[in-house]
Design a protein around this motif. Structure first.
Motif, PDB file in Angstrom:
ATOM      1  N   SER A 124       0.836  -1.204   0.000  1.00 14.06           N
ATOM      2  CA  SER A 124       0.000   0.000   0.000  1.00 14.06           C
ATOM      3  C   SER A 124       0.871   1.255   0.000  1.00 14.06           C
ATOM      4  O   SER A 124       1.964   1.262   0.563  1.00 14.06           O
ATOM      5  N   LYS A 125       0.354   2.311  -0.599  1.00 10.79           N
ATOM      6  CA  LYS A 125       1.037   3.605  -0.539  1.00 10.79           C
ATOM      7  C   LYS A 125       0.659   4.292   0.761  1.00 10.79           C
ATOM      8  O   LYS A 125      -0.520   4.481   1.054  1.00 10.79           O
ATOM      9  N   VAL A 126       1.676   4.687   1.553  1.00  8.65           N
ATOM     10  CA  VAL A 126       1.389   5.318   2.834  1.00  8.65           C
ATOM     11  C   VAL A 126       1.706   6.811   2.837  1.00  8.65           C
ATOM     12  O   VAL A 126       1.156   7.564   3.644  1.00  8.65           O
ATOM     13  N   GLU A 127       2.607   7.253   1.946  1.00  6.61           N
ATOM     14  CA  GLU A 127       2.926   8.683   1.888  1.00  6.61           C
ATOM     15  C   GLU A 127       3.451   9.024   0.497  1.00  6.61           C
ATOM     16  O   GLU A 127       4.104   8.217  -0.153  1.00  6.61           O
ATOM     17  N   ASP A 128       3.176  10.250   0.057  1.00 13.51           N
ATOM     18  CA  ASP A 128       3.557  10.681  -1.282  1.00 13.51           C
ATOM     19  C   ASP A 128       3.688  12.200  -1.250  1.00 13.51           C
ATOM     20  O   ASP A 128       2.792  12.893  -0.772  1.00 13.51           O
ATOM     21  N   GLY A 129       4.822  12.701  -1.747  1.00 12.41           N
ATOM     22  CA  GLY A 129       4.969  14.144  -1.769  1.00 12.41           C
ATOM     23  C   GLY A 129       6.312  14.589  -2.312  1.00 12.41           C
ATOM     24  O   GLY A 129       7.175  13.767  -2.623  1.00 12.41           O
ATOM     25  N   PRO A 130       6.502  15.898  -2.461  1.00 14.74           N
ATOM     26  CA  PRO A 130       7.806  16.421  -2.870  1.00 14.74           C
ATOM     27  C   PRO A 130       8.878  15.990  -1.877  1.00 14.74           C
ATOM     28  O   PRO A 130       8.597  15.750  -0.701  1.00 14.74           O
ATOM     29  N   HIS A 158       3.857  10.302   7.996  1.00 17.66           N
ATOM     30  CA  HIS A 158       3.466   8.932   8.345  1.00 17.66           C
ATOM     31  C   HIS A 158       4.501   8.286   9.267  1.00 17.66           C
ATOM     32  O   HIS A 158       5.709   8.425   9.048  1.00 17.66           O
ATOM     33  N   PRO A 159       4.045   7.571  10.293  1.00 16.40           N
ATOM     34  CA  PRO A 159       4.980   6.922  11.230  1.00 16.40           C
ATOM     35  C   PRO A 159       5.954   5.956  10.550  1.00 16.40           C
ATOM     36  O   PRO A 159       7.100   5.815  10.996  1.00 16.40           O
ATOM     37  N   GLU A 191      -3.147  14.339  12.512  1.00 14.09           N
ATOM     38  CA  GLU A 191      -3.286  15.586  13.238  1.00 14.09           C
ATOM     39  C   GLU A 191      -2.926  15.418  14.706  1.00 14.09           C
ATOM     40  O   GLU A 191      -2.401  16.336  15.343  1.00 14.09           O
ATOM     41  N   GLU A 192      -3.168  14.234  15.269  1.00 16.62           N
ATOM     42  CA  GLU A 192      -2.905  14.016  16.685  1.00 16.62           C
ATOM     43  C   GLU A 192      -1.416  13.867  16.985  1.00 16.62           C
ATOM     44  O   GLU A 192      -0.905  14.415  17.966  1.00 16.62           O
ATOM     45  N   ILE A 193      -0.706  13.115  16.119  1.00 21.53           N
ATOM     46  CA  ILE A 193       0.706  12.874  16.401  1.00 21.53           C
ATOM     47  C   ILE A 193       1.605  13.985  15.884  1.00 21.53           C
ATOM     48  O   ILE A 193       2.752  14.089  16.267  1.00 21.53           O
ATOM     49  N   GLY A 194       1.057  14.854  14.973  1.00 21.84           N
ATOM     50  CA  GLY A 194       1.776  16.049  14.564  1.00 21.84           C
ATOM     51  C   GLY A 194       2.942  15.764  13.648  1.00 21.84           C
ATOM     52  O   GLY A 194       3.403  14.664  13.509  1.00 21.84           O
ATOM     53  N   CYS A 213       3.267   0.002  14.564  1.00 23.50           N
ATOM     54  CA  CYS A 213       3.255   1.462  14.728  1.00 23.50           C
ATOM     55  C   CYS A 213       3.276   1.858  16.201  1.00 23.50           C
ATOM     56  O   CYS A 213       2.434   1.399  16.991  1.00 23.50           O
ATOM     57  N   PRO A 214       4.188   2.749  16.607  1.00 29.64           N
ATOM     58  CA  PRO A 214       4.236   3.200  18.008  1.00 29.64           C
ATOM     59  C   PRO A 214       3.067   4.105  18.386  1.00 29.64           C
ATOM     60  O   PRO A 214       2.833   4.355  19.566  1.00 29.64           O
TER      61      PRO A 214
END
Length: 331
Positions: free
Chosen positions: A236-242, A252-253, A328-331, A298-299
């Motif tokens: 699965s894709k969990v994060e994507d960006g510049p 993402h953790p 939003e919670e883990i920042g 995941c912690p």
């Protein structure tokens, strides 16, 4: 993105499964990514995360037993469902691949120059023998092989591991493809040679119009080369960006764990300290966990939520998305 200017490569909701004696193995689940013209995009994750399976789907190299859904469009044209002869016209010409094991990818009984010439001649028979030889020497020079005229007449076993990898890259760009897929091109090479291979890829990006999809398990490889990074975990894709937000505003953790596990010269540690290690291991593709696929390791996992709800990609910045329920919670 307008219809008149589609991405060079657009993968949407790609899912790939294999039937085995143990049942259905879900190798890739609803992965989407894109590569624009002139871009270097990194596809990163642990071994077994599905990166190479995605590249095989793009090239049409999956076995007939694979069940594939979704869409893979190259220059606006759908590739899934195309015949083998149609895909053969694309491979090496419009889309090329560099494999990680250069020793097994090269023919041990043919000279390096002859193998490069064959890769060119398959797609362009108009060149004379002299033009073909000049093109071979030009390619070897482009990838940083010294004395290319002489080395074109050597056999693969007469090259070092790093030089063989450069030859594979030269074969990949021989026909000036629009897209080069580099599958773990620095694996099993020492750090100095890795840096040289990355310099070769950077030179290709700067001097040609070839886009690069760079597959790796090492985020450090992408730091100075990639424009975008796609992080995969367990299919699965969990994060994507510049690249900058991925490194400095990680959402993402799992991506944080990958970054924390990298050795860094700016970290002061004593001799007894160890690199961070993500606990646990990748789930079995036959029995992926419910909810967030990363929650067992995941912690920040929250019981009765992360183990039940499947996270959807959320926008966390300009062009930056992550699939986590607690961003939003883990920042």
């Amino acid at each position: 993105m307008t219809a008149q200017n589609p991405p060079l490569l657009m993968v949407e909701d790609l899912s790939i499964a294999f039937g085995t004696e143990e049942g259905t193995a879900r190798a890739v689940e609803q992965v989407s990514l894109r590569v624009e013209s002139g871009q270097v995009v990194g596809l990163v994750g642990e071994s077994g995360s599905g990166k190479s399976v995605v590249s095989a789907a793009i090239l049409g190299l999956l076995p007939n037993t694979a069940r594939v859904t979704g869409s893979v469009r190259f220059q606006g044209t759908e590739l899934l469902g195309r015949t083998e002869s149609q895909l053969r016209e694309l491979r090496g010409n419009e889309i090329a691949v560099v494999f990680q094991d250069a020793l097994s990818a090269l023919n041990p009984v043919l000279k390096v120059g002859d193998q490069l010439a064959e890769a060119i001649r398959v797609h362009d028979r108009s060149l004379t023998k002299k033009q073909l030889h000049e093109r071979v020497v030009e390619l070897l020079d482009l990838v940083g092989i010294s004395a290319p005229e002489q080395r074109a007449g050597l056999y693969p076993h007469e090259f070092s591991g790093g030089m063989r990898q450069r030859v594979l890259i030269a074969m990949g760009i021989a026909n000036e493809p629009r897209l080069l897929i580099a599958d773990e091109p620095t694996t099993a090479l020492d750090v100095t040679v890795q840096a040289q291979i990355l310099e070769v890829l950077e030179r290709i990006r700067d001097r040609t119009s070839t886009s690069i999809l760079l597959i790796t398990h090492d985020l450090g490889v992408l730091a100075g080369l990639a424009d975008r990074v796609v992080v995969m975990y367990a299919g699965s894709k969990v994060e994507d960006g510049p690249v900058e937000p991925i490194f400095y505003r990680t959402a993402h953790p799992y991506t944080r764990g990958l970054l924390a596990s990298l050795p860094r010269v700016d970290r002061r540690t004593d001799r007894t300290s160890r690199l961070y290690r993500i606990p646990g291991q990748l789930p079995n593709p036959h029995s992926r966990p419910e909810g967030c696929v990363f929650h067992p390791r995941c912690p920040h996992a929250q019981a009765a939520r992360c183990d039940r709800e499947r996270p959807q990609p959320s926008v966390v910045g300009d062009g930056h998305v992550a699939a986590c329920l607690r961003i939003e919670e883990i920042g």
